[in-house]
Design a protein around this motif. Sequence first.
Motif, PDB file in Angstrom:
ATOM      1  N   GLY A  53       0.765  -1.239   0.000  1.00  0.00           N
ATOM      2  CA  GLY A  53       0.000   0.000   0.000  1.00  0.00           C
ATOM      3  C   GLY A  53       0.789   1.279   0.000  1.00  0.00           C
ATOM      4  O   GLY A  53       0.287   2.313  -0.450  1.00  0.00           O
ATOM      5  N   LEU A  54       2.034   1.241   0.506  1.00  0.00           N
ATOM      6  CA  LEU A  54       2.785   2.476   0.687  1.00  0.00           C
ATOM      7  C   LEU A  54       4.195   2.375   0.100  1.00  0.00           C
ATOM      8  O   LEU A  54       4.776   1.297   0.038  1.00  0.00           O
ATOM      9  CB  LEU A  54       2.899   2.811   2.181  1.00  0.00           C
ATOM     10  CG  LEU A  54       1.593   3.082   2.936  1.00  0.00           C
ATOM     11  CD1 LEU A  54       1.862   3.143   4.426  1.00  0.00           C
ATOM     12  CD2 LEU A  54       0.944   4.372   2.445  1.00  0.00           C
ATOM     13  N   MET A  55       4.718   3.526  -0.295  1.00  0.00           N
ATOM     14  CA  MET A  55       6.137   3.629  -0.649  1.00  0.00           C
ATOM     15  C   MET A  55       6.848   4.168   0.588  1.00  0.00           C
ATOM     16  O   MET A  55       6.792   5.368   0.869  1.00  0.00           O
ATOM     17  CB  MET A  55       6.331   4.569  -1.836  1.00  0.00           C
ATOM     18  CG  MET A  55       5.635   4.134  -3.106  1.00  0.00           C
ATOM     19  SD  MET A  55       6.028   5.214  -4.503  1.00  0.00           S
ATOM     20  CE  MET A  55       5.363   6.781  -3.925  1.00  0.00           C
ATOM     21  N   LEU A  56       7.487   3.282   1.323  1.00  0.00           N
ATOM     22  CA  LEU A  56       7.989   3.645   2.646  1.00  0.00           C
ATOM     23  C   LEU A  56       9.071   4.713   2.598  1.00  0.00           C
ATOM     24  O   LEU A  56       9.229   5.487   3.545  1.00  0.00           O
ATOM     25  CB  LEU A  56       8.517   2.396   3.361  1.00  0.00           C
ATOM     26  CG  LEU A  56       7.483   1.310   3.647  1.00  0.00           C
ATOM     27  CD1 LEU A  56       8.132   0.134   4.352  1.00  0.00           C
ATOM     28  CD2 LEU A  56       6.335   1.852   4.486  1.00  0.00           C
ATOM     29  N   GLY A  57       9.838   4.759   1.522  1.00  0.00           N
ATOM     30  CA  GLY A  57      10.919   5.735   1.430  1.00  0.00           C
ATOM     31  C   GLY A  57      10.466   7.117   0.978  1.00  0.00           C
ATOM     32  O   GLY A  57      11.268   8.066   0.995  1.00  0.00           O
TER      33      GLY A  57
END
Length: 520
Positions: free
Chosen positions: A368-372
Motif C-alpha cells: 500500500g505504501l512507498m515507505l521511502g
Amino acid sequence: MSNVSMPAFSAVRYVSATAPEGAGAQVLSVRGLTKRYGTHTALDGVSVDFHPGCVHVLFGENGAGKSTFITMLAGGNPATAGEIEFGSFLGVFDSVVQARAHGIRAVFQEFSLVPQLTVAENIVLGEEPRNGLGILDLRAARVAAQALIESLGFDLAVDARVADLPRGKQQMVEICKALRSRPKVLILDEPTASLSEHDAQSLFKLVRKLREEGTAILYITHRIHEITLLADVVTVLRDGKLIATVGADTPHDRLIELMTGRTMSNLFPQSKAKIGLARLELRNLTLAVRPGAVRVKRVNLVARAGEIVGVAGLVGCGKSELGQACFGLWSVKQGEILLDGEPFAPKHPADAIKRGFWYSPADRKNDGLMLGRSAGENIVLSGSMWGEMMGRWLRPRHERRVLTKLAGRVAFSASRMSEPVSNFSGGNQQKVMLAKGLAQDIGVYVFDEPTVGVDVGARPAIYQHLVELAESGAAIVLVSSDLPELLGICNRLLVMHDGEIVAEFDRAEFDEQRILEKFF
C-alpha cells in the motif's frame, strides 16, 4: 470494552516489585534502560522485572517505545544507557546471537524468514543439524521440524515453501523457530495480528502451556481483550516512559487512560447513515484458481449506500480475495460484479479507481505504501490522476491545500507531510492509507484489515473515518480478523469459510459465539 467505572489514579495497584502469585523470583531485570537517537529519546530510563511462569504484557500506543524496548532485550539494538540483569549476565546485549545464547528469543511483527526455503529449512535456519561429515542433514531437519510442529499443535507442512504460505502460517513458522531451543524468556510482538480467531486460540493454549512450564513471556498486543485472556501483569509505556506496572485485572478503560493519558468514552462510533441503494454487488462470483490459494466460489454480496458490511472468517478463507478481485488484482472465472447497477470488470486497479472503487490492502508496507517517500507523495500518488489534483502540471499550492484538508479528515498531522512514511507508527501509516483513498472521488471502499498493528488509542479516529464515509453515502466492505471490531462498527456481517459465504447476520442478530461457530 469494560463498562467498569474508572478509579482515581491513586487507586492503581502498582505491582512492579512483586511477583505474580505462583511465579518465582525475577528471571530478568531491566534497570534504567534508555535509547537516544540524536536529540530524540525513544526510551527514557525504563526499569521493570520479568518473572518465570508469568505473561507480562507491554501495552502502549504506537510510538510509545515498545519496539525499541524489546529490540534491546533481544540484542538487536544496543542501549544508550541502563543495564540488563539476566542470570550471571549484567550489561546490555550487543547482538541477537548473544541474547539467544542467554535464552532470550523473540518473534517480531516483521518476519525473519527466507521465502524461497521450506518450512523445515526456515525452522532450523542458523542451527541446522549436520551429519558426521559436517554436512547439512536435511532429513534430520525435517524430522526435527515435524516433531516441533506437532508438539506445538500447529497445522504446517514441513515441505511447503514459505513464500506460498498465507501470512498467518508464516507467523506460525516464526514461532516454531523461536521455540526450537526452549527459551527462558520469550518475546511475542503482536503475535495474533495475522492470525485467524482459530489460530489465535491455538496460540493462546501454547502461551498458557509455556507459562505452566516456567517460561517468562513478554507479550505485546494492541488487542485489549487479550490482556484479560492471558496476562498476569501489564506494563504501560507512554512517550518512551514507564507509566505504571499494574495487575491484569485493571479495568480496560483504566488501561486505555494510562496508555493515552486521556479518557475514552466510546471506541466504536455508531453511524447515523440512512441505508440506500446497492452500490456494490457480487453475483455468484467465482475466481480463477491460483497455486496455494483458496478457491473462492459462488459468492453473493451486496453493499448499499451508507452501509458498513463486515466480512469475517479464518485466515485463508478467501475474504481478502473478494476486494482484490474488484480492484482488478484477481481474475474472475464466473459470475459478475456490479458497481452502482452497472457491470464492472476491472483489469487493473487504475480501471477500478476510475470507476470510483477503492481497495485498501492488509499489508500496507508491502502493498500500500512507498515507505521511502513522504506522506504527501503517497497520498497524491493516485489523486494526481483521478482526484482534485488531477492535471498535466504540478500545482504545489493547490496540492498543499488539498493535503491539509485530507490530513484533517483522517486526524493526521499536516506538519508531517514531508516526512518519509517509514518514520511513522502503524497508526499514522494507516491514516496515510486512508487519506490516499480520499484523494479521488470514490463511492465504494473495501478496507482489508485496516487496524492491524494499530493501537487502541489510534483506532477511534479510523473507526470515525469509516462512519463518516458511510454517512456521506459511500458503501464500505470491512474485511477483518478482529471480530470485536466487526461487531462494534458493522451494520451487517458475512462469514466466509473455504471460499464461500456460509452465514449472514444483521446487527440485531450479532452474537459472538454464534458467529464464531460459522468459522469452521
